[in-house]
Design a protein around this motif. Structure first.
Motif, PDB file in Angstrom:
ATOM      1  N   LEU A  71       0.828  -1.212   0.000  1.00  0.00           N
ATOM      2  CA  LEU A  71       0.000   0.000   0.000  1.00  0.00           C
ATOM      3  C   LEU A  71       0.863   1.263   0.000  1.00  0.00           C
ATOM      4  CD1 LEU A  71      -2.775  -1.109   2.530  1.00  0.00           C
ATOM      5  CD2 LEU A  71      -2.994  -0.898   0.042  1.00  0.00           C
ATOM      6  N   MET A  72       1.990   1.205   0.733  1.00  0.00           N
ATOM      7  CA  MET A  72       2.906   2.344   0.764  1.00  0.00           C
ATOM      8  C   MET A  72       3.497   2.607  -0.623  1.00  0.00           C
ATOM      9  SD  MET A  72       6.510   2.755   2.842  1.00  0.00           S
ATOM     10  CE  MET A  72       7.349   1.627   1.713  1.00  0.00           C
ATOM     11  N   LEU A  73       3.965   1.549  -1.293  1.00  0.00           N
ATOM     12  CA  LEU A  73       4.556   1.691  -2.620  1.00  0.00           C
ATOM     13  C   LEU A  73       3.521   2.161  -3.639  1.00  0.00           C
ATOM     14  CD1 LEU A  73       6.783  -1.526  -2.806  1.00  0.00           C
ATOM     15  CD2 LEU A  73       7.549   0.828  -2.443  1.00  0.00           C
ATOM     16  N   ALA A  75       0.841   4.034  -3.156  1.00  0.00           N
ATOM     17  CA  ALA A  75       0.561   5.460  -2.973  1.00  0.00           C
ATOM     18  C   ALA A  75       1.767   6.322  -3.366  1.00  0.00           C
ATOM     19  CB  ALA A  75       0.173   5.734  -1.523  1.00  0.00           C
ATOM     20  N   ALA A  76       2.971   5.870  -2.981  1.00  0.00           N
ATOM     21  CA  ALA A  76       4.184   6.649  -3.266  1.00  0.00           C
ATOM     22  C   ALA A  76       4.408   6.793  -4.773  1.00  0.00           C
ATOM     23  CB  ALA A  76       5.393   5.993  -2.606  1.00  0.00           C
ATOM     24  N   LEU A  77       4.127   5.733  -5.517  1.00  0.00           N
ATOM     25  CA  LEU A  77       4.302   5.793  -6.972  1.00  0.00           C
ATOM     26  C   LEU A  77       3.362   6.796  -7.611  1.00  0.00           C
ATOM     27  CD1 LEU A  77       4.839   2.018  -7.740  1.00  0.00           C
ATOM     28  CD2 LEU A  77       6.383   3.863  -8.445  1.00  0.00           C
ATOM     29  N   LYS A  78       2.150   6.891  -7.093  1.00  0.00           N
ATOM     30  CA  LYS A  78       1.195   7.871  -7.628  1.00  0.00           C
ATOM     31  C   LYS A  78       1.630   9.297  -7.324  1.00  0.00           C
ATOM     32  CE  LYS A  78      -2.733   4.694  -7.399  1.00  0.00           C
ATOM     33  NZ  LYS A  78      -3.961   4.321  -6.684  1.00  0.00           N
ATOM     34  N   LEU A  79       2.436   9.445  -6.271  1.00  0.00           N
ATOM     35  CA  LEU A  79       2.889  10.789  -5.856  1.00  0.00           C
ATOM     36  C   LEU A  79       4.370  11.007  -6.149  1.00  0.00           C
ATOM     37  CD1 LEU A  79       1.043  10.796  -2.412  1.00  0.00           C
ATOM     38  CD2 LEU A  79       0.348  12.046  -4.459  1.00  0.00           C
ATOM     39  N   ARG A  80       4.909  10.234  -7.047  1.00  0.00           N
ATOM     40  CA  ARG A  80       6.344  10.300  -7.338  1.00  0.00           C
ATOM     41  C   ARG A  80       6.780  11.708  -7.757  1.00  0.00           C
ATOM     42  NH1 ARG A  80       9.846   7.159 -12.098  1.00  0.00           N
ATOM     43  NH2 ARG A  80      11.726   8.432 -11.785  1.00  0.00           N
ATOM     44  N   ALA A  81       5.990  12.356  -8.603  1.00  0.00           N
ATOM     45  CA  ALA A  81       6.348  13.693  -9.082  1.00  0.00           C
ATOM     46  C   ALA A  81       6.475  14.673  -7.922  1.00  0.00           C
ATOM     47  CB  ALA A  81       5.300  14.184 -10.083  1.00  0.00           C
ATOM     48  N   ALA A  82       5.644  14.504  -6.888  1.00  0.00           N
ATOM     49  CA  ALA A  82       5.710  15.392  -5.712  1.00  0.00           C
ATOM     50  C   ALA A  82       6.994  15.131  -4.925  1.00  0.00           C
ATOM     51  CB  ALA A  82       4.489  15.168  -4.822  1.00  0.00           C
ATOM     52  N   ASP A 106      15.938   6.948  -9.727  1.00  0.00           N
ATOM     53  CA  ASP A 106      15.036   6.552 -10.817  1.00  0.00           C
ATOM     54  C   ASP A 106      14.890   5.033 -10.872  1.00  0.00           C
ATOM     55  OD1 ASP A 106      14.599   9.147 -11.539  1.00  0.00           O
ATOM     56  OD2 ASP A 106      16.109   9.180 -13.139  1.00  0.00           O
ATOM     57  N   ASP A 107      16.002   4.331 -10.627  1.00  0.00           N
ATOM     58  CA  ASP A 107      15.949   2.865 -10.630  1.00  0.00           C
ATOM     59  C   ASP A 107      15.039   2.331  -9.525  1.00  0.00           C
ATOM     60  OD1 ASP A 107      17.604   2.563 -12.791  1.00  0.00           O
ATOM     61  OD2 ASP A 107      19.433   2.234 -11.616  1.00  0.00           O
ATOM     62  N   ASP A 108      15.084   2.995  -8.352  1.00  0.00           N
ATOM     63  CA  ASP A 108      14.220   2.570  -7.247  1.00  0.00           C
ATOM     64  C   ASP A 108      12.748   2.656  -7.640  1.00  0.00           C
ATOM     65  OD1 ASP A 108      16.458   2.217  -5.674  1.00  0.00           O
ATOM     66  OD2 ASP A 108      16.341   4.205  -4.758  1.00  0.00           O
ATOM     67  N   TRP A 109      12.375   3.779  -8.240  1.00  0.00           N
ATOM     68  CA  TRP A 109      10.982   3.964  -8.661  1.00  0.00           C
ATOM     69  C   TRP A 109      10.610   2.971  -9.765  1.00  0.00           C
ATOM     70  CZ3 TRP A 109       8.160   6.451  -5.397  1.00  0.00           C
ATOM     71  CH2 TRP A 109       8.656   7.542  -4.678  1.00  0.00           C
ATOM     72  N   THR A 110      11.546   2.721 -10.655  1.00  0.00           N
ATOM     73  CA  THR A 110      11.288   1.772 -11.752  1.00  0.00           C
ATOM     74  C   THR A 110      11.089   0.359 -11.211  1.00  0.00           C
ATOM     75  OG1 THR A 110      12.641   3.102 -13.256  1.00  0.00           O
ATOM     76  CG2 THR A 110      12.191   0.832 -13.911  1.00  0.00           C
ATOM     77  N   ALA A 112      10.099  -0.453  -8.180  1.00  0.00           N
ATOM     78  CA  ALA A 112       8.834  -0.485  -7.439  1.00  0.00           C
ATOM     79  C   ALA A 112       7.646  -0.593  -8.398  1.00  0.00           C
ATOM     80  CB  ALA A 112       8.707   0.770  -6.577  1.00  0.00           C
ATOM     81  N   GLU A 113       7.722   0.145  -9.487  1.00  0.00           N
ATOM     82  CA  GLU A 113       6.632   0.131 -10.470  1.00  0.00           C
ATOM     83  C   GLU A 113       6.519  -1.237 -11.155  1.00  0.00           C
ATOM     84  OE1 GLU A 113       4.848   3.261 -13.721  1.00  0.00           O
ATOM     85  OE2 GLU A 113       7.028   3.134 -13.483  1.00  0.00           O
ATOM     86  N   SER A 114       7.659  -1.857 -11.422  1.00  0.00           N
ATOM     87  CA  SER A 114       7.647  -3.140 -12.138  1.00  0.00           C
ATOM     88  C   SER A 114       7.132  -4.285 -11.277  1.00  0.00           C
ATOM     89  CB  SER A 114       9.047  -3.465 -12.662  1.00  0.00           C
ATOM     90  OG  SER A 114       9.955  -3.700 -11.602  1.00  0.00           O
ATOM     91  N   ILE A 115       7.373  -4.218  -9.949  1.00  0.00           N
ATOM     92  CA  ILE A 115       6.951  -5.332  -9.090  1.00  0.00           C
ATOM     93  C   ILE A 115       5.545  -5.156  -8.529  1.00  0.00           C
ATOM     94  CG2 ILE A 115       9.329  -5.810  -8.383  1.00  0.00           C
ATOM     95  CD1 ILE A 115       8.520  -4.573  -5.618  1.00  0.00           C
ATOM     96  N   LEU A 116       4.985  -3.954  -8.635  1.00  0.00           N
ATOM     97  CA  LEU A 116       3.684  -3.695  -8.010  1.00  0.00           C
ATOM     98  C   LEU A 116       2.576  -4.627  -8.520  1.00  0.00           C
ATOM     99  CD1 LEU A 116       3.047  -1.662  -5.758  1.00  0.00           C
ATOM    100  CD2 LEU A 116       1.887  -0.270  -7.477  1.00  0.00           C
TER     101      LEU A 116
END
Length: 302
Positions: A71-73, A75-82, A106-110, A112-116
């Motif tokens: 749930l944390m990941l 929400a965080a991905l949706k607010l990445r730009a912030a 950037d790799d961290d966000w990538t 997280a996005e790939s495993i979600l």
């Protein structure tokens, strides 16, 4: 018998170790914005400037409960730009994050996005089997086998990070659910007693999961246990003796029709209720509303 949700937790935690540093950096970023009202307001201002439509706020996970990490990941991905904007505007944010693992890359966000999407499989399964207001025993092994199949598919994923994560999950999965001799027969019988599935479905799952040889052994064991359980509840042991006594006392014991029916197997009692239940068509599945199994058995109790 171990708790299904607990084992799912262990499986996912083993898999998440593969990207533990990435999750830690994202967690620290969330922890930073939630550590004081001032920082929270500053982060909300970043959300408004980036015109992010997501109305929720980031939530800090409990490290021992992986579904809160999901749930944390999410929400965080949706607010990445912030988070990116906060990094540019808030020097304290950079300084504080640098004391530990640094800001999310950037790799961290990538990652997280790939495993979600993969983690969502486990999240949804946990919700389904953790219900307390409806029957879940018939769901247990269905969820287990479904997850095992999906883990196996992700072990061949083209994305290296997902492939490594799935491989670690596979090892933990096999420890608890990967061998036929650890399967609890009552959990398979619970699926048989689901009128939408019955025995043929379970037999198919066992062949698909364990192969023809091991699956065949499990199917034979299941059928024996099912009949044994039925006979136990029917009180067959006591019944056989009472039937013999009754036959001796019956005046029409030589009735030729009774002898014929029994010898040809056409006696009305030859087929048990279990046999009739298994041979009846399954109840149709309704995707919009799940069948109330207890209600179905109450209605068909006679």
């Amino acid at each position: 018998m171990r708790c299904c949700a607990h084992i799912l937790n262990l499986i996912v935690k083993d898999g998440l170790k593969e990207i533990d540093d990435s999750i830690t950096r994202i967690r620290n970023a969330v922890k930073y914005v939630k550590s004081s009202p001032m920082r929270c307001e500053s982060f909300k201002a970043c959300i408004e400037r980036e015109s992010i439509n997501y109305k929720g706020l980031v939530s800090l996970d409990v490290e021992t409960r992986w579904n809160s990490t999901y749930l944390m990941l999410e929400a965080a991905l949706k607010l990445r730009a912030a988070f990116d904007l906060l990094e540019l505007q808030d020097d304290k944010h950079i300084n504080e994050m640098s004391k530990s693992y640094g800001v999310p890359t950037d790799d961290d966000w990538t990652y997280a996005e790939s495993i979600l999407p993969f983690l969502k499989i486990f999240y949804d399964a946990t919700l389904r089997i953790s219900g307390s207001l409806y029957v879940t025993s018939n769901k247990y092994m269905k969820e287990v086998f479904s997850i095992g199949r999906k883990i196996k598919l992700h072990c061949e994923n083209t994305d290296l990070s997902i492939r490594l994560m799935a491989s670690k999950m596979q090892k933990k999965y096999d420890k608890y659910w990967g061998t036929p001799n650890v399967i609890n027969m009552l959990l398979l019988i619970a699926i048989v007693l689901d009128p939408c599935h019955k025995l043929d479905f379970v037999n198919w799952i066992l062949d698909e999961t364990f192969g023809v040889e091991k699956g065949g052994e499990l199917k034979s064991k299941l059928f024996t246990c099912l009949n044994s359980l039925y006979n136990h509840y029917q009180g067959k042991e006591d019944e056989s003796q009472s039937n013999q006594d009754a036959m001796i006392n019956e005046e029409d014991e030589d009735d030729i029709l009774n002898i014929y029916l029994q010898s040809t197997g056409r006696d009305s009692d030859a087929k048990s209720e279990l046999d009739r239940y298994l041979k009846e068509d399954c109840e149709p599945r309704n995707k919009s509303a799940e069948l109330d199994i207890l209600g179905w058995w109450k209605e068909n109790s006679t």
